[in-house]
Write an enzyme that holds these catalytic residues in place. Structure first.
Site, PDB file in Angstrom:
ATOM      1  CD  GLU A  83      -3.041  -0.971   0.300  1.00 47.05           C
ATOM      2  OE1 GLU A  83      -3.226   0.223  -0.592  1.00 47.05           O
ATOM      3  OE2 GLU A  83      -3.970  -1.717  -0.256  1.00 47.05           O
ATOM      4  CB  SER A 361     -51.503 -35.932   8.864  1.00 47.30           C
ATOM      5  OG  SER A 361     -52.222 -36.232   7.587  1.00 47.30           O
TER       6      SER A 361
END
Lengths: 660, 291
Positions: A83, A361
């Site tokens: 950087e 059910s």
């Protein structure tokens, strides 16, 4: 001429200085104030969510700043190399790089050259949007100058590595190291450090979870740069390039990783707002039991793997069946475990709470309760399993069929529930009306919209596993409802109570009638569609009901012991049938009930065994399954009589003519 | 006098002019200017120092300040909740009656009461009124119960709810006090205008006063005090009792009895609680008489 040029240069430089000063005065008021020290507002108090046993489940809004000496030197070297390798030499701006970038921007259209120093990046991340304008760039540069003037290089680097974004929600090196490698920033090796240092350039494009090879290429660039700038030897760079760092599997990003936590956070945000939840430093004491949660996740995973095998689905197929499980403490309503899908990181959609599917059910217990309460029926009432056609005004008749596609004639209602006979359920709902069934479902806590149609009794209205587990827990307590909840208490950062939950009981069902339904549901597990549970070795007193929707799209099992109510759903997200390799439909009893049994067996392993308390005025009788009469007194001689034990209230008689 | 500029006529003249003292001075100054900037970053330092001097005058803007503000807002919100609760708690501590208690707690607010605080409020009530809140024996049992952890009071739209909580955060006992009930606790029982027949809760259970008292006196003598435990409430009234009604449900072991009074042509109803089992005994007698 030369003198003129020199004067011109000098004048230009002076004008540059003057205009620079003018610009500073002009835009100074638009520049942000800098905190002192820089890290003061980087750190925000963390909110924590605790499990029922006190374990920290997640820390929210955490912006923990770690000192430089707690970060791997390899990472610091790597980030400086890639950087801003002249970081220690400049005062916020690398002038040569800036001039070069300016030249490229002006004279080589289409090409972009970055020149931001670490200080400028820090200024941008802390104070500015990501809008690309010359004015923003200028402001960023001026703030960088001030940062350099007011702070040491060490302080700047400290602030930078603690706020930088690495993607996948990881901000700051410590978080990134935890997210990507499951270790602290201090323990990063050269290869891992270089990989992380390469991410800030484009966190999405280099996300190693999605683009591993791309991330490795970027890492190699970082390593080369480290060698070029003298941080490492060529040999070290080459060795590091050979290694392939293993990513942390358990957590591919900073998401919660938990369906339960997602639901809890959504609840909290709705109640208190995002600010309080993420920045308030609150402590939330949840209901989650980590032991049960772990069992739930394992049971769902293994159950679904078996389902895959049953269906002939292999790992390469992208569309695979899903599952959900919710376990609720019947005595309080506290949610103990929740699994909303087979893999959170592949799909965050919480099927336990937000997916509504037909319970089939599984809805019949509400129908039977309504029939017992409203019509005076009982488990020994006899009805006939026969073709049924229910007339419905304005549309064609409703003709429900049994799963077996056969009819068995007369049978008591207990047997009808055990065998999940649809035709008898249809006759019952015709007598009670669908509104009576939905009324029972509502008082038990079902909140999803329920259609006012006969078929609601056969589970055609969609509900969530969360609702089913909660509603069945009302049967587990023989009629006492506890609303389900996800947290007990909320405290602020100083331990002062913001909210506290009290367990309130609401009696919503008649105890004796609820017991009769529970007794029937016990037989579903002992000898009915859920008998696989007993085969799997779960021998505690338990009751439940399987559910399979039409066309085998959904397979359920919801059941309970006196202390824990659990609902399990399996199915595809999109409408697709569950069929095995022999093209046979897969029912709740085949796939959901085994998951339920596996989970409950492990969840209740250390708990004492308890049966459902028998209410006063309940007596047990043995009856002929076909006649509903005492087998010795019904006057019919048949050696092959099938008998069944039924629970009756003291005033209920056998061999009545109800329901005939 | 102005000199006429002329073009150098040879190379030597060019060099002489190019390397004149002034030119070299300007070159050196320019070079020093540029070099010193590159070497010493004086412009950045000057700008940085100037901006540092005006730092406090500038606004707190930008994402990092926004996050800081969110934290500060969140704390303010939480502090507001806490201070509101503490204020309510302070008012509750000062409460000398259930009315004070109810007026201290707004709907949605809640506070924790100490056992002694609740006891003091309870003991400040007259016996008849206290019975409406909770039966003394039950209160003694609750307060002596090892599992009782705290008493929690919550304001509602209708009045207040009082919860007795055990150490598992379960509600052992809940008392609902409507605002109307609370005011009657303090002021004593007062008749209200109206007829028993207008009150649906008494439908089918309204008896002439004579029939009621006849049935009452057929009961064993020791039951009568449980049926009308506070006859002074009725004796204080000026009017004549014409009808008596029995409420259709019981609450906390009591059933409400409504006495209809005629006072100077005005019909009023006064309510008195009777023990549930005693009222059932009386009901049986009344039914027997009517049959």
């Amino acid at each position: 001429m030369i003198r003129f040029c020199l004067f011109f240069l000098l004048v230009i430089a002076s004008i540059g200085c003057l205009s620079g000063m003018f610009v500073i005065f002009y835009i100074e008021n638009d520049l942000p104030q800098l905190p002192s020290p820089l890290s003061r507002i980087i750190e925000t108090p963390q909110s924590q969510v605790f499990a029922a046993n006190g374990q920290v489940l997640i820390t929210l809004g955490e912006r923990k700043s770690i000192p430089l000496n707690m970060v791997s030197q390899d990472f610091i070297n790597a980030i400086l190399a890639i950087e801003d390798h002249r970081f220690y030499d400049h005062h916020g701006m690398n002038k040569l790089r800036t001039l070069k970038a300016l030249y490229i921007t002006l004279f080589k259209p289409g090409k972009v050259q970055g020149a931001s120093t670490i200080t400028q990046q820090l200024a941008k991340n802390m104070f500015f949007s990501f809008e690309k304008t010359y004015q923003r760039k200028l402001k960023e540069m001026l703030v960088a100058f001030q940062i350099e003037t007011s702070n040491t290089k060490k302080e700047i680097l400290h602030a930078y590595i603690n706020q930088i974004h690495f993607g996948a929600g990881a901000q700051g090196i410590e978080k990134a190291a935890q997210v990507f490698f499951g270790k602290s920033a201090l323990d990063l090796n050269l290869s891992e450090a270089a990989l992380l240092a390469g991410l800030p350039k484009s966190p999405t494009n280099y996300n190693p979870y999605h683009y591993y090879d791309r991330a490795l290429k970027r890492r190699n660039i970082v390593l080369t740069r480290m060698h070029q700038t003298g941080f490492i030897t060529k040999l070290a760079a080459e060795q590091a390039m050979q290694s392939k760092p293993s990513l942390y599997k358990a957590r591919s990003d900073s998401r919660t990783g938990s369906y339960f936590l997602d639901a809890l956070i959504r609840n909290l945000v709705a109640e208190y707002g995002e600010g309080v939840v993420y920045y308030g430093g609150i402590k939330v004491f949840s209901t989650l039991d980590p032991r049960l949660q772990n069992h739930a996740e394992v049971s769902i995973r293994t159950g679904l793997e078996k389902l895959d095998a049953l269906m002939g689905i292999d790992d390469t197929q992208t569309v695979r069946p899903q599952g959900a499980l919710v376990a609720i403490d019947t005595g309080s309503g506290a949610v103990k475990a929740m699994v909303g899908g087979r893999d959170y990181y592949k799909s965050e959609f919480n099927r336990a709470m937000n997916s509504r599917r037909q319970p089939g059910s599984g809805f019949k217990p509400f129908l039977y309760y309504a029939a017992f309460k409203n019509l005076g029926f009982h488990p020994a009432t006899v009805m006939t399993d026969k073709p049924v056609s229910v007339k419905i005004k304005g549309t064609k008749d409703w003709r429900p069929r049994n799963f077996s596609k056969t009819f068995s004639g007369d049978m008591v209602l207990k047997q009808a529930l055990i065998r999940s006979v649809n035709t008898i359920a249809a006759q019952l709902v015709e007598k009670t009306g669908p509104d009576a069934v939905t009324a029972v479902a509502r008082i038990c806590g079902i909140k999803s919209p329920l259609k006012d149609v006969y078929s609601v009794a056969l589970g055609t209205s969609t509900v969530s596993p969360f609702e089913m587990a909660s509603a069945y827990s009302v049967f587990a307590t023989l009629g006492t409802r506890h609303d389900p909840f996800l947290f007990w208490r909320i405290e602020d950062a100083f331990g002062r109570i913001i909210f506290e939950r009290f367990v309130q009981e609401k009696r919503v069902l008649d105890t004796a009638t609820a017991y009769q339904v529970v007794d029937m549901m016990k037989s579903v597990i002992d000898q009915g569609s859920g008998r696989v549970i007993r085969k799997m070795g779960f021998d505690r007193p338990a009751a439940g009901k399987t559910g399979t929707s039409d066309n085998y799209n959904d397979a359920w099992f919801t059941g309970f012991t006196p202390t824990l109510s659990t609902s399990v759903w399996t199915g595809f997200d999109k409408k697709r049938t569950l069929i095995d390799q022999r093209k046979k439909g897969i029912t709740g009893g085949r796939v959901a009930a085994p998951i339920w049994a596996d989970f409950m067996r492990k969840a209740l392993k250390s708990d004492p065994e308890r049966d459902f308390p028998i209410p006063d005025h309940i007596r047990f009788e043995t009856v002929d399954v076909q006649t509903g009469c005492n087998p010795e007194e019904d006057g019919k001689e048949n050696e092959n009589k099938v008998v069944i034990s039924v629970s009756l209230k003291s005033e209920q008689q056998l061999c009545g003519d109800e329901g005939q | 006098m102005a000199q006429q500029w002329y073009e150098p006529f040879n190379f030597t003249e060019w060099l002489k002019r190019a390397f004149s003292f002034l030119n070299i001075a300007v070159l050196i100054i320019t070079a020093m200017f540029v070099f010193s900037e590159f070497r010493f970053d004086w412009f950045e330092k000057m700008a940085g120092s100037y901006l540092a001097s005006t730092n406090e005058l500038r606004p707190q803007i930008g994402p990092i300040w926004e996050k800081g503000k969110q934290t500060s807002n969140a704390h303010q919100y939480l502090n507001a909740i806490i201070s509101k609760k503490e204020k309510t708690q302070k008012n509750v501590r000062k409460a000398a009656s259930f009315s004070d208690l109810a007026s201290s707690i707004l709907p949605g607010e809640w506070v924790t009461l100490e056992s002694r605080e609740f006891k003091a409020l309870y003991l400040s009530l007259q016996r008849a009124a206290a019975l409406k809140v909770i039966e003394p024996a039950q209160l003694v049992w609750l307060l002596n119960n090892d599992t009782l952890d705290r008493i929690f009071c919550e304001g509602t739209q209708k009045g207040i709810n009082i919860y007795f909580i055990d150490d598992q955060n379960r509600v052992i006992k809940k008392i609902e006090l409507a605002n109307a009930d609370i005011s009657s606790l303090e002021t004593g029982v007062k008749p209200i205008d109206g007829h028993l027949s207008d009150m649906p809760e008494f439908q089918g259970r309204i008896y002439r006063a004579n029939d009621f008292f006849k049935a009452l006196f057929t009961l064993p003598k020791d039951i009568i005090p449980d049926l009308i435990s506070h006859p002074e409430v009725l004796l204080r009234q000026d009017g004549k009792i014409t009808h008596v009604g029995i409420w259709n449900e019981s609450k906390n072991g009591y059933i409400r009895l409504g006495f209809e009074l005629e006072t100077n042509g005005v019909t009023q109803v006064i309510f008195v609680n009777g023990r549930e089992w005693a009222v059932w005994q009386l009901s049986l007698n009344l039914k027997g008489n009517s049959n």
